[in-house]
Design a protein around this motif. Structure first.
Motif: not given
Length: 360
Positions: A49, A223, A280, A283, A287
């Motif tokens: 990521a 992550y 973003e 991520y 998550d």
């Protein structure tokens, strides 16, 4: 009737082909024209990521220049060790590199303001705004100029938590005596609760935790723990400490950047927002996957929440006092207080903007 249908189909086909040809000519016309340029970007670890921003940039510069401008990402420290990427940039060994300022704080002191613990930059949008402001400050630009480096963008990292082996901590006091991988100002915060910090690079963390060289690793949640497979050897992970983060910009060799035609520089600048969006989005995806895995009934990794009142006390003793100490240590050589104020001002403005967006 059949002839009429055939004619209509042929006509439609011809129109479609004409449209495709026109679209093709339009796409070609929109290409950014320029000379053939090939760059190398030095990274460590594997694609993850954290690197999706520069993957996006590399893909887009090639696509928008018809393959004339190419940026190849080299992973696994193929070109340089992570702590020596700035040295490689200075020498011109490669055209671009990513580095974490906390890996070698003496090389780029102004950037270390972003590594202080418990700064009020709790979400991606705020971090983006604050990092950009600091990177644009004359002190930051001058610090990187000593390494013949031009700042491009931040590879934004989520807030840090700890993942470790052995008995799970139930309080802040349980970290006393533990050996922690804690970078930048988070290392100073760790000392204030009786822990011993170290600043090993990410590539060394799996072996260190597995062998017991450290008790816990401070990493961006969630992550990075999974990216470096720490959850394979860990027993627990904290979920609410929100220790702070570190800044890891991508920089360009100034000589190589200065030689780029103006249209390539403009193209690189135009790709930043897309790069941030790519980071973003990755991520968020990771998550969801990691939290579901660790919270499962059969998970080996126990998710730990430190009591809120203890975290409030931790922030009180290891937040602003650490910021103030950083200012005292560096004010003779750079506008340290000005940099802290710049962070806080932009964080406040970004928080207000984020709240406005969420209320609509």
């Amino acid at each position: 009737m059949n002839l009429s249908k055939t004619s209509l189909l042929a006509g439609a086909s011809a129109l479609a082909m004409a449209g495709m040809t026109a679209a093709s000519h339009q796409a070609t016309a929109q290409e950014v024209k320029g000379p053939a340029v090939s760059w190398k970007l030095s990274l460590w670890g594997k694609r993850r990521a954290f690197t999706e921003g520069m993957e996006h940039v590399a893909k887009e510069v090639a696509a928008k220049t018809g393959g004339k401008f190419k940026i190849k990402l080299f992973y696994g420290e193929q070109l340089s060790k992570s702590k020596e990427n700035l040295d490689g940039i200075k020498l011109g060994a490669f055209e671009a590199a990513t580095f974490c300022a906390a890996y070698h704080p003496g090389k780029n002191v102004p950037l270390n303001v972003l590594d202080l613990p418990f700064l009020p930059i709790g979400n991606f949008a705020v971090q983006k705004k604050v990092h950009s402001a600091v990177y644009s400050h004359p002190a930051a630009i001058a610090a990187l100029a000593k390494w013949n480096a031009v700042l491009y963008m931040s590879n934004i990292l989520p807030l840090y938590e700890y993942m470790g082996r052995g008995p799970a901590p139930k309080s802040v006091a349980d970290f006393k005596g533990k050996r922690l991988r804690a970078l930048g100002g988070m290392g100073a915060a760790a000392r204030l609760i009786g822990a011993t910090p170290s600043s090993m690079p990410a590539s060394e963390t799996y072996t260190a935790l597995q062998r017991g060289t450290v008790d816990a690793i401070g990493f961006p949640y969630s992550y990075t723990f999974a990216a470096y497979k720490l959850d394979e050897v860990a027993d627990w992970v904290t979920t609410n400490m929100k220790l702070g983060t570190v800044n890891c910009p991508t920089v360009f060799n100034k000589d190589k950047y200065d030689k780029l035609p103006a249209q390539y520089k403009k193209l690189l600048d135009s790709l930043k927002d897309g790069a941030y969006n790519a980071i973003e989005a990755s991520y968020i995806e990771k998550d969801k996957k990691n939290v579901a895995k660790w919270s499962a009934a059969d998970s080996k990794v126990k998710m730990i929440e430190i009591p809120a009142d203890q975290m409030a006390e931790f922030r009180k003793v290891a937040g602003k006092p650490v910021w103030d100490q950083w200012v005292a240590d560096n004010k003779a050589d750079l506008p340290a207080q000005e940099l802290v104020d710049l962070v806080l001002k932009n964080a406040s403005r970004s928080e207000e903007h984020t709240s406005e967006l969420q209320s609509h």
